[in-house]
Design a protein around this motif. Structure first.
Motif, PDB file in Angstrom:
ATOM      1  N   LEU A 154     -29.946 -28.273 -91.612  1.00 28.48           N
ATOM      2  CA  LEU A 154     -28.997 -29.093 -90.855  1.00 28.48           C
ATOM      3  C   LEU A 154     -29.309 -30.573 -90.998  1.00 28.48           C
ATOM      4  CD1 LEU A 154     -28.704 -26.892 -87.642  1.00 28.48           C
ATOM      5  CD2 LEU A 154     -26.889 -27.378 -89.299  1.00 28.48           C
ATOM      6  N   TYR A 155     -30.594 -30.946 -90.948  1.00 32.15           N
ATOM      7  CA  TYR A 155     -30.943 -32.351 -91.144  1.00 32.15           C
ATOM      8  C   TYR A 155     -30.560 -32.822 -92.548  1.00 32.15           C
ATOM      9  CZ  TYR A 155     -33.564 -33.037 -86.794  1.00 32.15           C
ATOM     10  OH  TYR A 155     -33.913 -33.210 -85.483  1.00 32.15           O
TER      11      TYR A 155
ATOM     12  N   VAL B 187     -23.620 -37.995 -93.995  1.00 30.38           N
ATOM     13  CA  VAL B 187     -23.456 -39.343 -93.457  1.00 30.38           C
ATOM     14  C   VAL B 187     -23.500 -40.373 -94.578  1.00 30.38           C
ATOM     15  CG1 VAL B 187     -24.555 -41.118 -92.035  1.00 30.38           C
ATOM     16  CG2 VAL B 187     -24.325 -38.777 -91.163  1.00 30.38           C
TER      17      VAL B 187
ATOM     18  N   GLY C 103     -26.777 -33.034 -92.791  1.00 29.26           N
ATOM     19  CA  GLY C 103     -26.309 -34.158 -91.993  1.00 29.26           C
ATOM     20  C   GLY C 103     -26.588 -35.490 -92.655  1.00 29.26           C
TER      21      GLY C 103
ATOM     22  N   GLY D 235     -21.320 -34.748 -91.055  1.00 30.45           N
ATOM     23  CA  GLY D 235     -22.737 -35.082 -91.146  1.00 30.45           C
ATOM     24  C   GLY D 235     -23.350 -35.338 -89.786  1.00 30.45           C
ATOM     25  N   ALA D 236     -22.609 -36.078 -88.949  1.00 28.57           N
ATOM     26  CA  ALA D 236     -23.109 -36.356 -87.608  1.00 28.57           C
ATOM     27  C   ALA D 236     -23.261 -35.070 -86.798  1.00 28.57           C
ATOM     28  CB  ALA D 236     -22.172 -37.327 -86.894  1.00 28.57           C
ATOM     29  N   ALA D 237     -22.276 -34.168 -86.958  1.00 27.57           N
ATOM     30  CA  ALA D 237     -22.356 -32.901 -86.232  1.00 27.57           C
ATOM     31  C   ALA D 237     -23.563 -32.084 -86.701  1.00 27.57           C
ATOM     32  CB  ALA D 237     -21.070 -32.116 -86.435  1.00 27.57           C
ATOM     33  N   ALA D 238     -23.824 -32.089 -88.009  1.00 24.60           N
ATOM     34  CA  ALA D 238     -24.969 -31.337 -88.532  1.00 24.60           C
ATOM     35  C   ALA D 238     -26.277 -31.904 -88.002  1.00 24.60           C
ATOM     36  CB  ALA D 238     -24.948 -31.375 -90.062  1.00 24.60           C
ATOM     37  N   VAL D 239     -26.372 -33.235 -87.901  1.00 25.27           N
ATOM     38  CA  VAL D 239     -27.588 -33.848 -87.365  1.00 25.27           C
ATOM     39  C   VAL D 239     -27.793 -33.439 -85.908  1.00 25.27           C
ATOM     40  CG1 VAL D 239     -28.666 -36.041 -86.736  1.00 25.27           C
ATOM     41  CG2 VAL D 239     -27.578 -35.782 -88.975  1.00 25.27           C
TER      42      VAL D 239
END
Length: 294
Positions: A251-252, A259, A255, A201-205
C-alpha cells in the motif's frame, strides 16, 4: 465592327443549334428509358438557354423515375417560365395532376422555404437533390429523413438549415442570410489528467497507515510470545504479521507511486499512460513495477 457583328450573328445560331441537339438527344434517351442521362442532356441544353420546355422535360423524366419532389420543383419552374414564345407542352396539365396525386399518397411532407432579407434574389437547394438543382425559395415536398437546405445570394454568406422529416405534417423553415454568425463557444478546458492517480495514491497511503498500525500490534504480540516462550501465541500471530507486513509495503509503494505519477500528469506531462503494480516478496519487502508509455 462589321466583322465582329458578323461573328456574333454566327455564334448565336450555333449555340441555338447545340441547344436543340441536346434537347433532341435528351428526348431520345428518355424514349430509350435512360432517364438519368436524359435529365443531364436537358440540363445541358438549359445551361445554354433557360427555357420552359427544358424544365418540363426534366420534370417528365423525374416523373418516369417516380422522383416526385424533383418532378414537382421542375414542373413548377416549367410553369413559371412559360410564355407565348416558349409555350407549355400539351401534356403539362396531366403531369401536374399526376404529381399532385402521387405526392398526396407518398410519405412526404410539404416544406415551405423562406429566405430573408425579403426582396433578395436568393437561390436554394436541398441535400437530397442533385447539386446543380438550384431554385428560388418555394414550397417543396421532402421524404422522411434528415435534409440540409442551402441558401445563397450575391453579397451574403451561404447559409444552411437542417430539417428532420418524421411524418407528413407541413413544416416551414426560415433562413436569414443577414443573420450575425454566432461565435462558437470556447472549447472546454481539457480535464487535467492525474487526478484519479492522486486520489488513489492518497487513499493507498491512508490504508497503508492503517495496516502499519496493525503491523505494530502483531509485532508486539510476537515479542510477547517470546518472553516467556508461548508457541501457540507465536503461531497465531506470525501469519497475521506477515499479511500486515506485505500489505503495508504494497500500500505504501502503490500510494507513493500513485501520488508521484499523478502529480506529474496533473502538471502537464500528461500524454503518457502509466500502469503501476506492486506485490510483496516471500522473503520480505515488496516489488513495485511502473509501466510508462508515450
Amino acid at each position: 465592327m462589321a466583322i465582329v457583328t458578323a461573328g456574333l450573328l454566327v455564334a448565336v445560331p450555333a449555340r441555338a443549334d447545340e441547344r436543340d441537339d441536346l434537347q433532341a438527344k435528351g428526348e431520345q434517351l428518355a424514349k430509350d428509358g435512360r432517364y438519368g442521362d436524359a435529365i443531364d442532356a436537358f440540363k445541358a441544353a438549359d445551361r445554354i438557354q433557360p427555357r420552359a420546355i427544358h424544365a418540363c422535360l426534366i420534370a417528365l423524366a423525374y416523373t418516369r423515375r417516380e422522383n416526385w419532389p424533383q418532378a414537382e420543383v421542375f414542373l413548377s419552374i416549367c410553369n413559371e417560365r412559360a410564355s407565348a414564345g416558349d409555350p407549355l407542352p400539351d401534356w403539362v396539365p396531366i403531369a401536374n395532376e399526376q404529381i399532385k396525386q402521387r405526392l398526396a399518397a407518398a410519405n412526404v411532407a410539404a416544406v415551405t422555404i423562406e429566405v430573408l432579407p425579403v426582396g433578395v434574389a436568393s437561390k436554394v437547394t436541398v441535400s437530397s437533390f442533385a447539386p446543380d438543382e438550384v431554385f428560388e425559395p418555394r414550397t417543396i415536398h421532402l421524404p422522411i429523413g434528415t435534409h440540409v437546405v442551402f441558401a445563397r445570394a450575391d453579397g451574403y454568406p451561404e447559409r444552411q438549415y437542417t430539417i428532420e422529416i418524421k411524418g407528413k405534417a407541413d413544416q416551414k423553415i426560415v433562413i436569414d442570410l443577414a443573420a450575425k454568425t454566432e461565435l462558437a463557444p470556447p472549447p472546454a478546458e481539457p480535464k487535467r489528467r492525474g487526478v484519479p492517480l492522486l486520489i488513489g495514491g492518497a487513499a493507498a497511503v491512508m490504508l497503508g497507515v492503517g495496516t502499519h498500525v496493525w503491523l505494530g500490534y502483531e509485532r508486539s504480540k510476537l515479542v510477547e510470545a517470546q518472553s516467556p516462550p508461548n508457541r501457540a501465541l507465536y503461531d497465531d500471530h506470525s501469519a497475521k504479521f506477515d499479511v500486515a507486513l506485505y500489505s503495508t509495503i504494497a500500500l505504501y509503494s502503490l500510494g507513493a507511486v500513485g501520488v508521484v505519477v499523478g502529480y506529474l500528469q496533473f502538471r502537464g506531462s500528461g500524454k503518457e499512460t502509466t500502469a503501476v503494480s506492486a506485490m510483496p516478496l516471500p522473503e520480505g519487502g515488496g516489488l513495485v513495477t511502473l509501466g510508462w508509455q508515450q
